[in-house]
Design a protein around this motif. Structure first.
Motif, PDB file in Angstrom:
ATOM      1  N   VAL A   1      14.415 -44.147  29.023  1.00 30.41           N
ATOM      2  CA  VAL A   1      13.752 -43.939  27.673  1.00 30.41           C
ATOM      3  C   VAL A   1      12.217 -43.472  28.212  1.00 30.41           C
ATOM      4  N   GLN A   2      11.626 -42.755  27.313  1.00 34.63           N
ATOM      5  CA  GLN A   2      10.042 -42.559  27.570  1.00 34.63           C
ATOM      6  C   GLN A   2       9.611 -43.365  26.317  1.00 34.63           C
ATOM      7  N   TYR A   3       8.425 -44.162  26.657  1.00 30.43           N
ATOM      8  CA  TYR A   3       7.909 -45.019  25.603  1.00 30.43           C
ATOM      9  C   TYR A   3       6.575 -45.114  25.738  1.00 30.43           C
ATOM     10  N   THR A   4       5.665 -45.618  24.865  1.00 31.94           N
ATOM     11  CA  THR A   4       4.410 -45.941  24.781  1.00 31.94           C
ATOM     12  C   THR A   4       4.119 -47.296  23.913  1.00 31.94           C
ATOM     13  N   GLY A   5       3.481 -48.123  24.570  1.00 25.56           N
ATOM     14  CA  GLY A   5       3.098 -49.654  24.008  1.00 25.56           C
ATOM     15  C   GLY A   5       1.642 -49.615  23.535  1.00 25.56           C
ATOM     16  N   LEU A   6       1.123 -50.056  22.405  1.00 28.25           N
ATOM     17  CA  LEU A   6      -0.228 -50.302  22.250  1.00 28.25           C
ATOM     18  C   LEU A   6      -0.204 -51.648  21.246  1.00 28.25           C
ATOM     19  N   THR A   7      -1.576 -52.167  21.244  1.00 26.52           N
ATOM     20  CA  THR A   7      -1.840 -53.184  20.385  1.00 26.52           C
ATOM     21  C   THR A   7      -2.138 -52.902  18.893  1.00 26.52           C
TER      22      THR A   7
ATOM     23  N   VAL B   1      -3.416 -48.501  24.032  1.00 24.05           N
ATOM     24  CA  VAL B   1      -2.318 -48.322  24.883  1.00 24.05           C
ATOM     25  C   VAL B   1      -2.505 -49.107  25.970  1.00 24.05           C
ATOM     26  N   PHE B   2      -1.605 -50.042  26.239  1.00 20.30           N
ATOM     27  CA  PHE B   2      -1.466 -50.929  27.496  1.00 20.30           C
ATOM     28  C   PHE B   2      -0.323 -50.518  28.368  1.00 20.30           C
ATOM     29  N   ASP B   3       0.675 -49.649  27.971  1.00 18.65           N
ATOM     30  CA  ASP B   3       1.366 -48.995  29.149  1.00 18.65           C
ATOM     31  C   ASP B   3       2.159 -47.736  28.411  1.00 18.65           C
ATOM     32  N   SER B   4       2.423 -46.915  29.215  1.00 20.50           N
ATOM     33  CA  SER B   4       3.188 -45.585  28.662  1.00 20.50           C
ATOM     34  C   SER B   4       3.815 -45.071  29.960  1.00 20.50           C
ATOM     35  N   SER B   5       5.128 -44.531  29.689  1.00 17.57           N
ATOM     36  CA  SER B   5       5.675 -43.611  30.490  1.00 17.57           C
ATOM     37  C   SER B   5       5.092 -42.211  30.621  1.00 17.57           C
ATOM     38  N   TRP B   6       4.556 -41.937  29.582  1.00 22.18           N
ATOM     39  CA  TRP B   6       4.142 -40.584  29.190  1.00 22.18           C
ATOM     40  C   TRP B   6       2.586 -40.522  30.155  1.00 22.18           C
ATOM     41  N   ALA B   7       2.119 -41.416  30.699  1.00 21.09           N
ATOM     42  CA  ALA B   7       0.779 -41.394  31.351  1.00 21.09           C
ATOM     43  C   ALA B   7       0.905 -40.574  32.634  1.00 21.09           C
ATOM     44  N   PRO B   8      -0.098 -39.978  33.109  1.00 21.90           N
ATOM     45  CA  PRO B   8       0.093 -39.035  34.410  1.00 21.90           C
ATOM     46  C   PRO B   8       0.688 -40.024  35.507  1.00 21.90           C
ATOM     47  N   ASP B   9       1.387 -39.500  36.527  1.00 21.39           N
ATOM     48  CA  ASP B   9       2.189 -39.942  37.295  1.00 21.39           C
ATOM     49  C   ASP B   9       3.385 -40.808  36.946  1.00 21.39           C
ATOM     50  N   GLU B  10       3.738 -40.900  35.640  1.00 17.08           N
ATOM     51  CA  GLU B  10       4.741 -41.650  35.228  1.00 17.08           C
ATOM     52  C   GLU B  10       5.835 -40.810  34.735  1.00 17.08           C
ATOM     53  N   LEU B  11       7.008 -41.472  34.703  1.00 10.76           N
ATOM     54  CA  LEU B  11       8.201 -40.622  34.683  1.00 10.76           C
ATOM     55  C   LEU B  11       9.106 -41.326  33.584  1.00 10.76           C
ATOM     56  N   PRO B  12      10.160 -40.813  32.775  1.00  7.56           N
ATOM     57  CA  PRO B  12      11.290 -41.443  32.021  1.00  7.56           C
ATOM     58  C   PRO B  12      11.700 -42.692  33.049  1.00  7.56           C
ATOM     59  N   TRP B  13      12.024 -44.020  32.429  1.00 10.24           N
ATOM     60  CA  TRP B  13      12.438 -45.243  33.145  1.00 10.24           C
ATOM     61  C   TRP B  13      13.852 -45.761  32.581  1.00 10.24           C
ATOM     62  N   PRO B  14      14.420 -46.204  33.416  1.00 11.78           N
ATOM     63  CA  PRO B  14      15.769 -46.968  32.930  1.00 11.78           C
ATOM     64  C   PRO B  14      15.516 -48.302  32.785  1.00 11.78           C
ATOM     65  N   PHE B  15      16.113 -49.027  31.603  1.00  9.34           N
ATOM     66  CA  PHE B  15      16.009 -50.450  31.309  1.00  9.34           C
ATOM     67  C   PHE B  15      17.252 -50.961  30.870  1.00  9.34           C
ATOM     68  N   PRO B  16      17.694 -51.955  31.579  1.00 14.48           N
ATOM     69  CA  PRO B  16      18.963 -52.949  30.733  1.00 14.48           C
ATOM     70  C   PRO B  16      18.648 -53.094  29.353  1.00 14.48           C
ATOM     71  N   ILE B  17      19.500 -53.065  28.510  1.00  5.61           N
ATOM     72  CA  ILE B  17      19.247 -53.248  27.215  1.00  5.61           C
ATOM     73  C   ILE B  17      20.485 -54.355  26.574  1.00  5.61           C
ATOM     74  N   GLY B  18      20.037 -55.257  25.824  1.00  9.86           N
ATOM     75  CA  GLY B  18      20.824 -56.218  25.120  1.00  9.86           C
ATOM     76  C   GLY B  18      21.223 -57.238  25.903  1.00  9.86           C
ATOM     77  N   VAL B  19      20.741 -57.583  27.277  1.00 10.48           N
ATOM     78  CA  VAL B  19      20.995 -58.688  28.106  1.00 10.48           C
ATOM     79  C   VAL B  19      19.785 -59.328  28.712  1.00 10.48           C
ATOM     80  N   GLY B  20      18.834 -59.312  27.669  1.00 10.98           N
ATOM     81  CA  GLY B  20      17.523 -60.186  28.076  1.00 10.98           C
ATOM     82  C   GLY B  20      16.532 -59.114  28.533  1.00 10.98           C
ATOM     83  N   SER B  21      15.944 -58.111  27.957  1.00 14.84           N
ATOM     84  CA  SER B  21      15.104 -57.117  28.305  1.00 14.84           C
ATOM     85  C   SER B  21      13.883 -57.772  28.483  1.00 14.84           C
ATOM     86  N   VAL B  22      12.832 -57.176  29.324  1.00 15.44           N
ATOM     87  CA  VAL B  22      11.536 -57.628  29.576  1.00 15.44           C
ATOM     88  C   VAL B  22      10.552 -57.560  28.123  1.00 15.44           C
ATOM     89  N   VAL B  23      11.232 -56.784  27.083  1.00 13.34           N
ATOM     90  CA  VAL B  23      10.688 -56.977  25.716  1.00 13.34           C
ATOM     91  C   VAL B  23      11.878 -57.486  24.904  1.00 13.34           C
TER      92      VAL B  23
END
Length: 294
Positions: free
Chosen positions: A207-213, A219-241
């Motif tokens: 995914v690419q993602y942005t998270g904000l309040t 914005v508190f976290d984003s894969s779009w930020a400089p030096d960041e990249l798309p990232w893999p996450f397990p899904i449906g099995v107890g995600s960090v979110v």
């Protein structure tokens, strides 16, 4: 979120594939090799060539051209790859049985041979790259599939009262939170409906993602930020979110999804500065790997 961990894994993958140097093109004679590539997009390609295959110069050829945008220097590039030792056809490395790998489109990130092979290609392309023995012991035959780094599909009109999402030229979402009380329940709003397969529980989504309040739109976290990249996450099995498990399973690959997440379903533990915050995520689902559909 764990987007800032594990960059060594990406760097290691680049190092394995980047051995050898592509000869400069210039006015040198055209190089051809006897390699046949067959197979459909998204599956392991089949390579046919005389073994051992020996070449004096690197060779690159577009097997098919994608319909997406051209890859851009300095921007993320997402790849599936498959590589063989040309002396005997043994597999050197591959991602098709796992998750695609994200890199920066630069010589330092992917290596000169891969950079030159992929320069000027478009998203959706499949590229053959043959690299002679040099720093590596034998000739390598590799195939790269260039995957999207942003959502693509049919735009969906969001319901009223939700954060407004506008897209920058590179696809980064710019989010404006309304001056209103946040909803008390999880909101799942597709903004772009992709044409890929449905995500199933137990897969890994890239995914690419942005998270904000919601409270201040920060914005508190984003894969779009400089030096960041798309990232893999397990899904449906107890995600960090937890809200991702509820909101992204059964969405389709290629989709962009807006999630408005009430406290208790978002990112951060009891001691996090985000505790008690309604969180807003915009998630581009670029790929889904593994799981019961593999």
């Amino acid at each position: 979120m764990p987007v800032r961990r594990g960059r060594a894994v990406v760097a290691a993958a680049a190092f394995v594939l980047a051995a050898g140097t592509l000869a400069a093109c210039g006015d040198e004679p055209e190089v051809t090799v006897d390699v046949e590539v067959t197979g459909e997009a998204g599956v392991v390609p089949e390579l046919t060539y005389p073994q051992p295959l020996e070449v004096d110069e690197a060779f690159a050829e577009v097997v098919w051209e994608g319909e997406g945008p051209e890859v851009t220097d300095g921007e993320p590039i997402l790849l599936h790859y498959y590589a063989e030792d040309a002396s005997d056809g043994s597999v050197v490395g591959e991602t098709f049985s796992g998750v695609p790998k994200a890199f920066v489109m630069s010589r330092d990130s992917v290596g000169s041979d891969i950079y030159d092979a992929l320069q000027g290609t478009t998203v959706g392309s499949r590229v053959l790259n043959v690299v002679p023995a040099g720093d590596q012991p034998t000739t390598t035959v590799a195939v790269f599939d260039v995957l999207p780094t942003r959502a693509s599909g049919e735009a969906v009109e969001p319901r009223e009262g939700l954060p407004v999402v506008e897209l920058a030229a590179d696809g980064e979402p710019l989010v404006t939170v309304p001056e209103a009380e946040p909803p008390s329940d999880l909101v799942v709003q597709p903004l772009i409906r992709g044409t890929g397969a449905q995500v199933t529980a137990g897969q890994v989504i890239t995914v690419q993602y942005t998270g904000l309040t919601w409270s201040d739109g920060e914005v508190f976290d984003s894969s779009w930020a400089p030096d960041e990249l798309p990232w893999p996450f397990p899904i449906g099995v107890g995600s960090v979110v937890a809200a991702w498990d509820q909101g992204l399973v059964e969405q389709t690959v290629g989709s962009q999804v807006l999630l408005v997440v009430p406290p208790g379903l978002g990112y951060g533990g009891d001691d996090s500065e985000l505790v008690g915050e309604t969180q807003v995520f915009v998630v581009d689902i670029l790929a889904a790997s593994g799981g019961p559909t593999s």
